[in-house]
Design a protein around this motif. Structure first.
Motif, PDB file in Angstrom:
ATOM      1  N   SER A 186       0.821  -1.215   0.000  1.00 17.39           N
ATOM      2  CA  SER A 186       0.000   0.000   0.000  1.00 17.39           C
ATOM      3  C   SER A 186       0.856   1.268   0.000  1.00 17.39           C
ATOM      4  O   SER A 186       2.019   1.259   0.418  1.00 17.39           O
ATOM      5  N   LEU A 187       0.246   2.347  -0.463  1.00 18.25           N
ATOM      6  CA  LEU A 187       0.887   3.665  -0.488  1.00 18.25           C
ATOM      7  C   LEU A 187       0.129   4.592   0.455  1.00 18.25           C
ATOM      8  O   LEU A 187      -1.078   4.798   0.295  1.00 18.25           O
ATOM      9  N   ILE A 188       0.832   5.137   1.447  1.00 17.59           N
ATOM     10  CA  ILE A 188       0.220   6.040   2.434  1.00 17.59           C
ATOM     11  C   ILE A 188       0.829   7.425   2.256  1.00 17.59           C
ATOM     12  O   ILE A 188       2.049   7.594   2.352  1.00 17.59           O
ATOM     13  N   VAL A 189      -0.019   8.417   1.994  1.00 11.01           N
ATOM     14  CA  VAL A 189       0.449   9.784   1.743  1.00 11.01           C
ATOM     15  C   VAL A 189      -0.044  10.710   2.853  1.00 11.01           C
ATOM     16  O   VAL A 189      -1.238  10.728   3.178  1.00 11.01           O
ATOM     17  N   PHE A 190       0.880  11.476   3.417  1.00 10.74           N
ATOM     18  CA  PHE A 190       0.541  12.504   4.412  1.00 10.74           C
ATOM     19  C   PHE A 190       0.815  13.861   3.779  1.00 10.74           C
ATOM     20  O   PHE A 190       1.968  14.282   3.646  1.00 10.74           O
ATOM     21  N   ASP A 191      -0.243  14.534   3.363  1.00  9.43           N
ATOM     22  CA  ASP A 191      -0.106  15.837   2.703  1.00  9.43           C
ATOM     23  C   ASP A 191      -0.229  16.957   3.735  1.00  9.43           C
ATOM     24  O   ASP A 191      -0.861  16.805   4.779  1.00  9.43           O
ATOM     25  N   GLU A 192       0.394  18.101   3.418  1.00 12.53           N
ATOM     26  CA  GLU A 192       0.325  19.307   4.265  1.00 12.53           C
ATOM     27  C   GLU A 192       0.814  19.033   5.687  1.00 12.53           C
ATOM     28  O   GLU A 192       0.171  19.407   6.671  1.00 12.53           O
ATOM     29  N   ILE A 193       1.965  18.380   5.783  1.00 15.07           N
ATOM     30  CA  ILE A 193       2.565  18.100   7.099  1.00 15.07           C
ATOM     31  C   ILE A 193       2.784  19.400   7.875  1.00 15.07           C
ATOM     32  O   ILE A 193       2.735  19.414   9.110  1.00 15.07           O
ATOM     33  N   HIS A 194       3.015  20.497   7.155  1.00 15.42           N
ATOM     34  CA  HIS A 194       3.271  21.784   7.825  1.00 15.42           C
ATOM     35  C   HIS A 194       2.066  22.268   8.626  1.00 15.42           C
ATOM     36  O   HIS A 194       2.199  23.112   9.517  1.00 15.42           O
ATOM     37  N   GLU A 195       0.853  21.742   8.322  1.00 14.40           N
ATOM     38  CA  GLU A 195      -0.349  22.136   9.057  1.00 14.40           C
ATOM     39  C   GLU A 195      -0.802  21.067  10.045  1.00 14.40           C
ATOM     40  O   GLU A 195      -1.863  21.182  10.656  1.00 14.40           O
TER      41      GLU A 195
END
Length: 358
Positions: A186-195
């Motif tokens: 599987s592919l797990i994406v964490f977007d906008e880590i800065h927020e």
């Protein structure tokens, strides 16, 4: 029989027929399911687990996405072509293809088994292609791309604000556990880590580390991608310094940026004091360089082509590029401050504006 009684008789009869037809359809569906399950059960009893996998691929997986080679291609040649044809001004992004090739070998070569999950962290200003790259990776690996049930995208503040932190951490662990349990690649994406609220990311630390399994789930063949604007300014300033040293854009390397990115990240957003950085669990920090005028022009032309305009006029290009400002300072107007992001809406507007002249 009066007219009203006749009308009532036909209405009641019609309703009865409809109910009977509905019942027959339902029974037909139920019997079909029973027969299918019975046949599969008999086949499994006869041929065992191997036979079940074969039967599943020929039946269930013909209509529903499964965690097998039919739906998970890992077509990294396709990824390399996507990067070279659709990504502008990002020389180090091309190395993601080689990184994934090394990870892919660990899936199929017993002598090169993966010892931990692959963790990439994409950094740079908004509009320079970070999400675009993540989508390309998903498209290359999964037949359904980012829409695959084996791709999960989390969004910074939306999914990880600072309320009910422990509950959020527990939910995150459960969700990641469930998707990787259903498909190890599987592919797990964490977007906008800065927020993202600090400390939450550490909940998945065991999943990123060198463990055979965590709670019975093996994460070593999975991929995690972190995306953030953290370090964007520092990447731009460092690139200017490298230019001053005579180093060209296509000559930069990861080591020119990783120390800066790690230092800034450790005190920012969801990465603040995170063990993912402190314990070196991020395998590659990918700097997305700020775009220059030639790169944003290429972006604009690509957006025009997406709308069927292959030869925009000079006036159309000028209108499209009018939303771009340059920095990092007024004295050094070298890099596009907002990258290519604004073309998504600006180019369709420009096409409508000049429609009568096309």
């Amino acid at each position: 029989m009066t007219l009203n009684r006749v009308s009532l008789f036909y209405k009641v009869t019609l309703a009865s027929v409809r109910k009977f037809a509905g019942l027959m359809i339902l029974l037909n569906h139920v019997f079909s399911e029973i027969i299918t399950v019975s046949l599969i059960g008999a086949a499994v009893a006869t041929s065992g687990l191997f036979g079940w996998n074969s039967i599943k691929s020929q039946t269930y997986c013909r209509f529903k996405e499964c965690c097998d080679e039919k739906y998970i291609h890992f077509d990294l040649d396709k990824l390399g072509q996507s990067f070279s044809q659709r990504m502008y001004g990002q020389p180090l992004v091309n190395e993601i293809t080689n990184i994934l090739k090394a990870h892919k070998e660990g899936l199929y070569d017993k002598e090169k088994k993966n010892k931990k999950a692959l963790v990439l962290s994409l950094h740079g200003w908004s509009g320079v292609g970070k999400n675009y790259a993540a989508n390309m990776i998903a498209e290359a690996i999964f037949q359904k791309g980012i829409e695959s049930q084996y791709v999960k995208v989390f969004m910074g503040k939306k999914d990880f604000d600072c309320t009910n932190i422990q509950e959020t951490r527990n939910k995150l662990i459960a969700e990641v556990n469930e998707i990787v349990k259903s498909c190890p690649t599987s592919l797990i994406v964490f977007d906008e880590i800065h927020e993202m609220c600090p400390s939450i990311l550490d909940a998945i630390k065991p999943m990123l580390d060198h463990h055979h399994a965590v709670d019975g789930v093996d994460y070593r063949n999975s991929i995690f991608i972190f995306i953030s604007n953290i370090g964007g300014k520092e990447i731009a300033m460092n690139l200017l310094e490298l230019y001053g040293q005579g180093i060209k854009r296509n000559e930069v390397d990861f080591h020119n940026f990783e120390p800066i990115i790690r230092r800034i990240s450790y005190s920012s957003g969801g990465f603040e004091k995170s063990s993912t950085i402190a314990q070196h669990l991020i395998d590659h920090y990918i700097p997305f360089l700020p775009l220059e005028q030639q790169h944003v022009e290429m972006c604009a032309l690509a957006e025009f082509r997406n709308h069927g305009i292959y030869h925009p006029t000079e006036e159309m290009m000028a209108d499209a590029l009018s939303v771009i400002t340059y920095g990092p300072t007024e004295e050094q107007p070298i890099f596009a401050n907002n990258g290519c992001k604004r073309f998504t809406k600006q180019v369709p507007y420009v096409i409508q504006k000049h429609k009568n002249n096309l």
